[in-house]
Scaffold this motif. Structure first.
Motif, PDB file in Angstrom:
ATOM      1  N   GLU A 124       0.818  -1.208   0.000  1.00  0.00           N
ATOM      2  CA  GLU A 124       0.000   0.000   0.000  1.00  0.00           C
ATOM      3  C   GLU A 124       0.856   1.265   0.000  1.00  0.00           C
ATOM      4  N   ALA A 125       2.065   1.176   0.539  1.00  0.00           N
ATOM      5  CA  ALA A 125       2.937   2.356   0.599  1.00  0.00           C
ATOM      6  C   ALA A 125       3.260   2.874  -0.796  1.00  0.00           C
ATOM      7  N   VAL A 126       3.573   1.958  -1.724  1.00  0.00           N
ATOM      8  CA  VAL A 126       3.916   2.428  -3.075  1.00  0.00           C
ATOM      9  C   VAL A 126       2.671   2.820  -3.864  1.00  0.00           C
ATOM     10  N   GLN A 127       1.494   2.448  -3.383  1.00  0.00           N
ATOM     11  CA  GLN A 127       0.256   2.947  -3.984  1.00  0.00           C
ATOM     12  C   GLN A 127      -0.003   4.391  -3.575  1.00  0.00           C
ATOM     13  N   LEU A 146      -8.326  -3.411  -3.768  1.00  0.00           N
ATOM     14  CA  LEU A 146      -7.811  -3.579  -5.119  1.00  0.00           C
ATOM     15  C   LEU A 146      -7.147  -2.286  -5.598  1.00  0.00           C
ATOM     16  N   PRO A 147      -5.977  -2.372  -6.198  1.00  0.00           N
ATOM     17  CA  PRO A 147      -5.279  -1.153  -6.655  1.00  0.00           C
ATOM     18  C   PRO A 147      -6.112  -0.375  -7.667  1.00  0.00           C
ATOM     19  N   GLU A 148      -6.097   0.948  -7.511  1.00  0.00           N
ATOM     20  CA  GLU A 148      -6.785   1.826  -8.455  1.00  0.00           C
ATOM     21  C   GLU A 148      -5.834   2.376  -9.504  1.00  0.00           C
ATOM     22  N   HIS A 149      -4.545   2.218  -9.274  1.00  0.00           N
ATOM     23  CA  HIS A 149      -3.540   2.628 -10.257  1.00  0.00           C
ATOM     24  C   HIS A 149      -2.304   1.772 -10.044  1.00  0.00           C
ATOM     25  N   ALA A 150      -1.449   1.737 -11.032  1.00  0.00           N
ATOM     26  CA  ALA A 150      -0.179   1.028 -10.916  1.00  0.00           C
ATOM     27  C   ALA A 150       0.906   2.024 -10.537  1.00  0.00           C
ATOM     28  N   PRO A 151       1.719   1.725  -9.519  1.00  0.00           N
ATOM     29  CA  PRO A 151       2.781   2.656  -9.159  1.00  0.00           C
ATOM     30  C   PRO A 151       3.762   2.837 -10.315  1.00  0.00           C
ATOM     31  N   VAL A 152       4.157   4.065 -10.556  1.00  0.00           N
ATOM     32  CA  VAL A 152       5.020   4.386 -11.689  1.00  0.00           C
ATOM     33  C   VAL A 152       6.456   3.968 -11.390  1.00  0.00           C
ATOM     34  N   ASP A 153       7.037   3.187 -12.288  1.00  0.00           N
ATOM     35  CA  ASP A 153       8.433   2.754 -12.191  1.00  0.00           C
ATOM     36  C   ASP A 153       8.722   1.966 -10.917  1.00  0.00           C
ATOM     37  N   THR A 154       7.727   1.262 -10.414  1.00  0.00           N
ATOM     38  CA  THR A 154       7.905   0.367  -9.276  1.00  0.00           C
ATOM     39  C   THR A 154       7.444  -1.027  -9.682  1.00  0.00           C
ATOM     40  N   THR A 155       8.295  -2.003  -9.460  1.00  0.00           N
ATOM     41  CA  THR A 155       7.967  -3.388  -9.764  1.00  0.00           C
ATOM     42  C   THR A 155       7.464  -4.078  -8.502  1.00  0.00           C
ATOM     43  N   VAL A 156       6.345  -4.763  -8.634  1.00  0.00           N
ATOM     44  CA  VAL A 156       5.718  -5.455  -7.507  1.00  0.00           C
ATOM     45  C   VAL A 156       5.830  -6.959  -7.717  1.00  0.00           C
ATOM     46  N   HIS A 157       6.401  -7.641  -6.733  1.00  0.00           N
ATOM     47  CA  HIS A 157       6.511  -9.093  -6.759  1.00  0.00           C
ATOM     48  C   HIS A 157       5.636  -9.665  -5.649  1.00  0.00           C
ATOM     49  N   LEU A 158       4.628 -10.429  -6.020  1.00  0.00           N
ATOM     50  CA  LEU A 158       3.710 -11.047  -5.070  1.00  0.00           C
ATOM     51  C   LEU A 158       4.062 -12.530  -4.944  1.00  0.00           C
ATOM     52  N   LEU A 159       4.238 -12.982  -3.690  1.00  0.00           N
ATOM     53  CA  LEU A 159       4.658 -14.362  -3.439  1.00  0.00           C
ATOM     54  C   LEU A 159       3.762 -14.947  -2.349  1.00  0.00           C
ATOM     55  N   HIS A 160       3.133 -16.088  -2.667  1.00  0.00           N
ATOM     56  CA  HIS A 160       2.080 -16.579  -1.788  1.00  0.00           C
ATOM     57  C   HIS A 160       2.016 -18.098  -1.828  1.00  0.00           C
ATOM     58  N   GLY A 161       1.454 -18.662  -0.753  1.00  0.00           N
ATOM     59  CA  GLY A 161       1.196 -20.090  -0.695  1.00  0.00           C
ATOM     60  C   GLY A 161      -0.260 -20.389  -1.000  1.00  0.00           C
ATOM     61  N   LEU A 162      -0.490 -21.431  -1.793  1.00  0.00           N
ATOM     62  CA  LEU A 162      -1.848 -21.782  -2.181  1.00  0.00           C
ATOM     63  C   LEU A 162      -2.679 -22.251  -0.993  1.00  0.00           C
ATOM     64  N   LYS A 163      -2.015 -22.780   0.040  1.00  0.00           N
ATOM     65  CA  LYS A 163      -2.718 -23.280   1.221  1.00  0.00           C
ATOM     66  C   LYS A 163      -2.765 -22.257   2.354  1.00  0.00           C
ATOM     67  N   ASP A 164      -2.505 -21.011   2.049  1.00  0.00           N
ATOM     68  CA  ASP A 164      -2.554 -19.956   3.069  1.00  0.00           C
ATOM     69  C   ASP A 164      -4.016 -19.710   3.458  1.00  0.00           C
ATOM     70  N   THR A 165      -4.344 -20.004   4.716  1.00  0.00           N
ATOM     71  CA  THR A 165      -5.697 -19.759   5.209  1.00  0.00           C
ATOM     72  C   THR A 165      -5.789 -18.486   6.033  1.00  0.00           C
ATOM     73  N   VAL A 166      -4.658 -17.894   6.369  1.00  0.00           N
ATOM     74  CA  VAL A 166      -4.645 -16.636   7.122  1.00  0.00           C
ATOM     75  C   VAL A 166      -4.911 -15.469   6.176  1.00  0.00           C
ATOM     76  N   VAL A 167      -4.156 -15.419   5.097  1.00  0.00           N
ATOM     77  CA  VAL A 167      -4.383 -14.452   4.021  1.00  0.00           C
ATOM     78  C   VAL A 167      -4.570 -15.276   2.746  1.00  0.00           C
ATOM     79  N   PRO A 168      -5.791 -15.642   2.410  1.00  0.00           N
ATOM     80  CA  PRO A 168      -6.021 -16.498   1.238  1.00  0.00           C
ATOM     81  C   PRO A 168      -5.475 -15.864  -0.038  1.00  0.00           C
ATOM     82  N   PRO A 169      -5.077 -16.687  -0.992  1.00  0.00           N
ATOM     83  CA  PRO A 169      -4.421 -16.157  -2.199  1.00  0.00           C
ATOM     84  C   PRO A 169      -5.355 -15.460  -3.176  1.00  0.00           C
ATOM     85  N   GLY A 170      -6.653 -15.624  -3.039  1.00  0.00           N
ATOM     86  CA  GLY A 170      -7.581 -15.031  -3.993  1.00  0.00           C
ATOM     87  C   GLY A 170      -7.397 -13.539  -4.212  1.00  0.00           C
TER      88      GLY A 170
END
Length: 245
Positions: A124-127, A146-170
């Motif tokens: 959220e900081a780079v948003q 959900l993001p309303e814009h893409a941060p300019v010149d910032t690359t976002v890498h999302l890494l998640h586990g499919l079995k994450d029940t605390v923060v589901p991957p959806g």
């Protein structure tokens, strides 16, 4: 170890060329990020790495942790999460700017690396703050909305586990699709058989993305300066056009 104490990994000699700032999950402490710090330090020996403590003591359920929190999760839901993140954001951004000033590192050579609630804050900081970091690595986290814009010149890498029940991957997959639609630089890796954890396979996938993903800004600069040759991004290019509850 005092959960309020930051952990620093600095180059053996000379000034750092890159800056990784790491943010732990709710109820956690900087030490929780040590395995990831070790791996990043091995890959980027010329980088400064700082794992930072959350500003407030954890106020959640008993047994949920003895460390800190970036925002309270008491009675949290989809509608009040963005408000809590927004309230905590000025202090979070101030911490990032202070560390950049400390090391004399500019924003394209800064990476924000968060786990769970720390990932929420980093994403959220780079948003909300332009030119804060070149890359963000969000492990087992999500955007507050959900993001309303893409941060300019910032690359976002999302890494998640499919079995994450605390923060589901959806919500993570939905956010990746939205950023792609908005023209952003984003990678999303959701790996099977992994829950809510800073799993070694996720760490290695993050290293692979840092090694190989060349941000749009780097392509734009190359096209403007010289003929493009196919190649893999080097570790020294981490900050070019970008990077890292």
């Amino acid at each position: 170890m005092d959960p309020r104490t930051a952990i620093d990994y600095l180059p053996a000699s000379g000034s750092p060329e890159l800056l990784f700032l790491l943010f732990h999950g709710v109820g956690g402490q900087p030490y929780d990020m040590s395995p990831l710090m070790d791996r990043l330090a091995a890959e980027y020996p010329r980088a400064a790495l700082v794992a930072l403590p959350a500003p407030d003591a954890f106020d959640g359920v008993p047994g949920g942790g003895t460390g800190g929190q970036w925002f309270s999760i008491r009675e949290i839901h989809e509608h009040n999460r963005p408000l809590r993140v927004a309230a905590a954001m000025p202090g979070f951004v101030q911490v990032v700017r202070a560390q950049q000033q400390r090391f004399g590192i500019d924003w394209p050579h800064t990476a924000l690396v968060g786990f769970s609630q720390g990932a929420i804050m980093a994403l959220e900081a780079v948003q909300q703050e332009p030119q804060l970091a070149g890359r963000v690595l969000g492990f087992s986290g999500r955007f507050a909305r959900l993001p309303e814009h893409a941060p300019v010149d910032t690359t976002v890498h999302l890494l998640h586990g499919l079995k994450d029940t605390v923060v589901p991957p959806g919500p993570v997959v939905d956010a990746a699709r939205r950023l792609v639609a908005l023209g952003g630089d984003v990678t999303a890796d959701v790996l099977p058989d992994i829950g809510h954890e800073l799993h070694p396979l996720l760490v290695e996938r993050a290293i692979d993305q840092l090694r190989s993903f060349l941000p749009k800004r780097a392509w734009r600069e190359a096209l403007g300066e010289a003929p493009v040759q196919n190649r893999v991004a080097s570790s020294r290019e981490l900050g070019r056009g970008g990077t890292p509850e």
